[in-house]
Design a protein around this motif. Structure first.
Motif, short mmCIF file in Angstrom:
data_model
loop_
_atom_site.label_atom_id
_atom_site.label_comp_id
_atom_site.label_asym_id
_atom_site.label_seq_id
_atom_site.Cartn_x
_atom_site.Cartn_y
_atom_site.Cartn_z
N THR A 1 19.41 -0.90 -73.36
CA THR A 1 18.01 -1.51 -73.61
C THR A 1 18.35 -2.76 -74.54
O THR A 1 19.43 -3.14 -75.17
N PHE A 2 17.30 -3.65 -74.40
CA PHE A 2 17.30 -4.63 -75.46
C PHE A 2 17.62 -4.25 -76.68
O PHE A 2 18.22 -5.00 -77.50
N SER A 3 16.91 -3.25 -77.20
CA SER A 3 17.03 -2.92 -78.91
C SER A 3 18.60 -2.50 -78.91
O SER A 3 18.93 -2.72 -80.08
N GLU A 4 19.07 -1.79 -77.98
CA GLU A 4 20.46 -1.39 -78.07
C GLU A 4 21.57 -2.54 -78.32
O GLU A 4 22.28 -2.66 -79.14
N VAL A 5 21.27 -3.71 -77.43
CA VAL A 5 22.25 -4.65 -77.36
C VAL A 5 21.63 -5.29 -78.48
O VAL A 5 22.56 -5.96 -79.32
N TYR A 6 20.51 -5.71 -78.98
CA TYR A 6 20.17 -6.50 -80.14
C TYR A 6 20.98 -5.89 -81.41
O TYR A 6 21.38 -6.68 -82.43
N GLY A 7 20.64 -4.76 -81.53
CA GLY A 7 21.37 -4.03 -82.73
C GLY A 7 22.84 -3.95 -82.60
O GLY A 7 23.64 -4.43 -83.58
N LYS A 8 23.62 -3.98 -81.48
CA LYS A 8 24.96 -4.13 -81.63
C LYS A 8 25.59 -5.57 -81.91
O LYS A 8 26.38 -5.59 -82.57
N LEU A 9 24.72 -6.63 -81.53
CA LEU A 9 24.90 -7.95 -81.87
C LEU A 9 24.61 -8.02 -83.36
O LEU A 9 25.74 -8.96 -83.93
N ILE A 10 23.85 -7.43 -84.03
CA ILE A 10 23.71 -7.38 -85.48
C ILE A 10 24.89 -6.66 -86.26
O ILE A 10 25.67 -7.30 -87.07
N GLU A 11 25.27 -5.68 -85.71
CA GLU A 11 26.58 -4.92 -86.33
C GLU A 11 27.85 -5.69 -85.77
O GLU A 11 28.59 -5.73 -86.89
N LYS A 12 28.05 -6.15 -84.81
CA LYS A 12 29.30 -6.83 -84.42
C LYS A 12 29.44 -8.35 -84.82
O LYS A 12 30.43 -8.93 -84.80
N GLY A 13 28.29 -9.00 -84.76
CA GLY A 13 28.27 -10.60 -84.99
C GLY A 13 28.13 -11.14 -83.67
O GLY A 13 27.56 -10.44 -82.63
N LEU A 14 28.73 -12.11 -83.30
CA LEU A 14 28.66 -12.76 -82.24
C LEU A 14 29.12 -12.25 -80.84
O LEU A 14 30.26 -11.47 -81.13
N GLY A 15 28.75 -12.36 -79.85
CA GLY A 15 29.25 -11.68 -78.59
C GLY A 15 29.38 -12.90 -77.89
O GLY A 15 29.30 -14.00 -77.87
N LYS A 16 29.54 -12.51 -76.50
CA LYS A 16 30.29 -13.27 -75.31
C LYS A 16 29.69 -12.78 -74.29
O LYS A 16 29.96 -11.68 -73.86
N ALA A 17 29.15 -13.78 -73.14
CA ALA A 17 29.13 -13.48 -71.76
C ALA A 17 29.48 -14.54 -70.88
O ALA A 17 29.57 -15.71 -71.41
N ILE A 18 30.11 -14.24 -69.91
CA ILE A 18 30.61 -15.22 -68.87
C ILE A 18 29.79 -15.19 -67.60
O ILE A 18 30.07 -14.17 -66.89
N SER A 19 29.15 -16.24 -66.82
CA SER A 19 28.61 -16.32 -65.81
C SER A 19 29.19 -16.27 -64.55
O SER A 19 30.64 -16.53 -64.67
N SER A 20 28.88 -15.91 -63.29
CA SER A 20 29.96 -16.05 -62.22
C SER A 20 30.42 -17.57 -61.89
O SER A 20 31.40 -17.76 -61.31
N ARG A 21 29.59 -18.29 -62.52
CA ARG A 21 30.29 -19.95 -62.17
C ARG A 21 31.08 -20.22 -63.51
O ARG A 21 31.58 -21.50 -63.32
#
Length: 81
Positions: free
Chosen positions: A3-23
């Motif tokens: 969920t949004f809340s789960e990811v939001y909370g994990k970003l707070i806990e871990k700091g910055l995250g990363k995603a890479i698009s298909s392009r």
């Protein structure tokens, strides 16, 4: 899928995250002011809870790449959970 809340909370806990698009666009992910912010080299993509998981954000910005890219926000969450 997390969920949004789960990811939001994990970003707070871990700091910055990363995603890479298909392009190959790399996004820096962070939690800020109740939103998830995805920042490519230029610009900013704001994801609110009510547009979580949608290819187009509330502001009309394309966001599909962070959800279905070669290293999606879901992959980041899985790897950091």
């Amino acid at each position: 899928m997390p969920t949004f809340s789960e990811v939001y909370g994990k970003l707070i806990e871990k700091g910055l995250g990363k995603a890479i698009s298909s392009r190959g666009t790399e996004y820096r992910l962070e939690s800020r002011n109740g939103n998830i912010i995805a920042s490519p080299k230029s610009g900013i993509l704001t994801i609110h809870e009510d547009c979580w998981g949608k290819a187009i954000t509330c502001q009309g910005t394309r966001a599909g790449g962070i959800y279905n890219g070669s290293y999606s926000i879901y992959d980041w969450y899985r790897d950091n959970n």
